[in-house]
Scaffold this motif. Structure first.
Motif, PDB file in Angstrom:
ATOM      1  N   PHE A  66      39.781  43.218  43.278  1.00 51.36           N
ATOM      2  CA  PHE A  66      40.716  44.105  43.978  1.00 51.36           C
ATOM      3  C   PHE A  66      40.680  45.450  43.271  1.00 51.36           C
ATOM      4  O   PHE A  66      41.136  45.578  42.128  1.00 51.36           O
ATOM      5  CB  PHE A  66      42.133  43.523  43.952  1.00 51.36           C
ATOM      6  N   PHE A  67      40.112  46.475  43.935  1.00 50.22           N
ATOM      7  CA  PHE A  67      39.955  47.798  43.359  1.00 50.22           C
ATOM      8  C   PHE A  67      41.187  48.642  43.660  1.00 50.22           C
ATOM      9  O   PHE A  67      41.419  49.032  44.798  1.00 50.22           O
ATOM     10  CB  PHE A  67      38.705  48.481  43.927  1.00 50.22           C
ATOM     11  N   GLY A  68      41.975  48.906  42.635  1.00 48.99           N
ATOM     12  CA  GLY A  68      43.189  49.679  42.806  1.00 48.99           C
ATOM     13  C   GLY A  68      42.988  51.149  42.515  1.00 48.99           C
ATOM     14  O   GLY A  68      41.891  51.612  42.188  1.00 48.99           O
ATOM     15  N   LYS A  69      44.081  51.880  42.633  1.00 55.23           N
ATOM     16  CA  LYS A  69      44.071  53.314  42.347  1.00 55.23           C
ATOM     17  C   LYS A  69      43.946  53.555  40.854  1.00 55.23           C
ATOM     18  O   LYS A  69      44.223  52.678  40.041  1.00 55.23           O
ATOM     19  CB  LYS A  69      45.356  53.958  42.869  1.00 55.23           C
ATOM     20  N   SER A  70      43.536  54.725  40.511  1.00 57.66           N
ATOM     21  CA  SER A  70      43.439  55.166  39.116  1.00 57.66           C
ATOM     22  C   SER A  70      42.528  54.283  38.280  1.00 57.66           C
ATOM     23  O   SER A  70      42.751  54.108  37.081  1.00 57.66           O
ATOM     24  CB  SER A  70      44.831  55.243  38.477  1.00 57.66           C
ATOM     25  N   GLY A  71      41.518  53.687  38.902  1.00 48.67           N
ATOM     26  CA  GLY A  71      40.536  52.913  38.156  1.00 48.67           C
ATOM     27  C   GLY A  71      40.982  51.546  37.690  1.00 48.67           C
ATOM     28  O   GLY A  71      40.409  50.984  36.770  1.00 48.67           O
ATOM     29  N   ILE A  72      41.997  50.964  38.332  1.00 47.03           N
ATOM     30  CA  ILE A  72      42.475  49.632  37.961  1.00 47.03           C
ATOM     31  C   ILE A  72      41.729  48.587  38.794  1.00 47.03           C
ATOM     32  O   ILE A  72      41.620  48.696  40.006  1.00 47.03           O
ATOM     33  CB  ILE A  72      43.997  49.492  38.199  1.00 47.03           C
ATOM     34  N   LEU A  73      41.217  47.557  38.136  1.00 48.57           N
ATOM     35  CA  LEU A  73      40.510  46.469  38.798  1.00 48.57           C
ATOM     36  C   LEU A  73      41.168  45.150  38.418  1.00 48.57           C
ATOM     37  O   LEU A  73      41.276  44.818  37.243  1.00 48.57           O
ATOM     38  CB  LEU A  73      39.035  46.443  38.371  1.00 48.57           C
ATOM     39  N   THR A  74      41.609  44.411  39.433  1.00 50.33           N
ATOM     40  CA  THR A  74      42.166  43.082  39.216  1.00 50.33           C
ATOM     41  C   THR A  74      41.127  42.073  39.666  1.00 50.33           C
ATOM     42  O   THR A  74      40.605  42.153  40.776  1.00 50.33           O
ATOM     43  CB  THR A  74      43.468  42.881  40.021  1.00 50.33           C
ATOM     44  N   ILE A  75      40.822  41.143  38.783  1.00 48.84           N
ATOM     45  CA  ILE A  75      39.828  40.113  39.073  1.00 48.84           C
ATOM     46  C   ILE A  75      40.536  38.763  39.108  1.00 48.84           C
ATOM     47  O   ILE A  75      41.204  38.393  38.151  1.00 48.84           O
ATOM     48  CB  ILE A  75      38.738  40.079  37.986  1.00 48.84           C
ATOM     49  N   THR A  76      40.395  38.054  40.219  1.00 47.29           N
ATOM     50  CA  THR A  76      40.941  36.711  40.310  1.00 47.29           C
ATOM     51  C   THR A  76      39.768  35.741  40.348  1.00 47.29           C
ATOM     52  O   THR A  76      38.992  35.737  41.300  1.00 47.29           O
ATOM     53  CB  THR A  76      41.816  36.543  41.567  1.00 47.29           C
ATOM     54  N   SER A  77      39.654  34.946  39.282  1.00 49.97           N
ATOM     55  CA  SER A  77      38.576  33.959  39.189  1.00 49.97           C
ATOM     56  C   SER A  77      39.188  32.567  39.161  1.00 49.97           C
ATOM     57  O   SER A  77      40.086  32.304  38.371  1.00 49.97           O
ATOM     58  CB  SER A  77      37.761  34.180  37.916  1.00 49.97           C
ATOM     59  N   CYS A  78      38.699  31.707  40.036  1.00 48.47           N
ATOM     60  CA  CYS A  78      39.207  30.336  40.103  1.00 48.47           C
ATOM     61  C   CYS A  78      38.072  29.349  39.915  1.00 48.47           C
ATOM     62  O   CYS A  78      36.966  29.547  40.416  1.00 48.47           O
ATOM     63  CB  CYS A  78      39.872  30.074  41.453  1.00 48.47           C
ATOM     64  N   SER A  79      38.389  28.278  39.193  1.00 53.29           N
ATOM     65  CA  SER A  79      37.465  27.169  39.015  1.00 53.29           C
ATOM     66  C   SER A  79      38.269  25.893  39.213  1.00 53.29           C
ATOM     67  O   SER A  79      39.167  25.602  38.426  1.00 53.29           O
ATOM     68  CB  SER A  79      36.843  27.204  37.620  1.00 53.29           C
TER      69      SER A  79
END
Length: 135
Positions: A66-79
């Protein structure tokens, strides 16, 4: 494609096959894109985008960016039943997508369609993401 000067029917058959393949099969395999070519990131709006890993991935896993504003990246990884969601940074620099806080070579843009994005990682591995949404 092979052309035979003495057999125009075979030439027409080969041309028709090529046209059918070009029309019916684009996007069938995003990895079929020429992985030696690189596209400019300037035409891709990542801010507000949600990407989901398509390939390569393990059977019981998923990864969403999820590419947010101001260069913030949220990564959701599931196993299986466990998910983690770190927050990190992203930027486009020297025509490379760079993620994380330490500088690296970044990923090159190889192909982009309305619903898929193909990257080449510094290792040379091709990675395909489905574009789930753009804002």
């Amino acid at each position: 494609m092979f052309f035979d000067l003495h057999n125009p029917r075979a030439n027409m058959r080969n041309i028709c096959r090529s046209i059918v393949l070009a029309v019916l099969l684009p996007g069938l395999n995003a990895l079929a894109a020429d992985s030696t070519k690189e596209l400019s990131w300037s035409s891709v709006k990542l801010e507000g985008a949600h990407l989901q890993l398509v390939s390569p991935k393990d059977k019981d896993s998923s990864s969403d960016l999820f590419f947010g504003k101001s260069g913030i990246l949220t990564i959701t990884s599931c196993s299986k039943d466990t998910c983690v969601g770190p927050v990190t940074a992203w930027k486009i620099e020297n025509n490379r997508l760079k993620t994380g806080y330490k500088p690296d070579e970044g990923s090159a843009l190889i192909n982009v369609t309305a619903d898929k994005l193909t990257l080449r990682e510094p290792s040379g591995k091709l990675v395909v993401y489905a574009i789930k949404s753009r804002r």
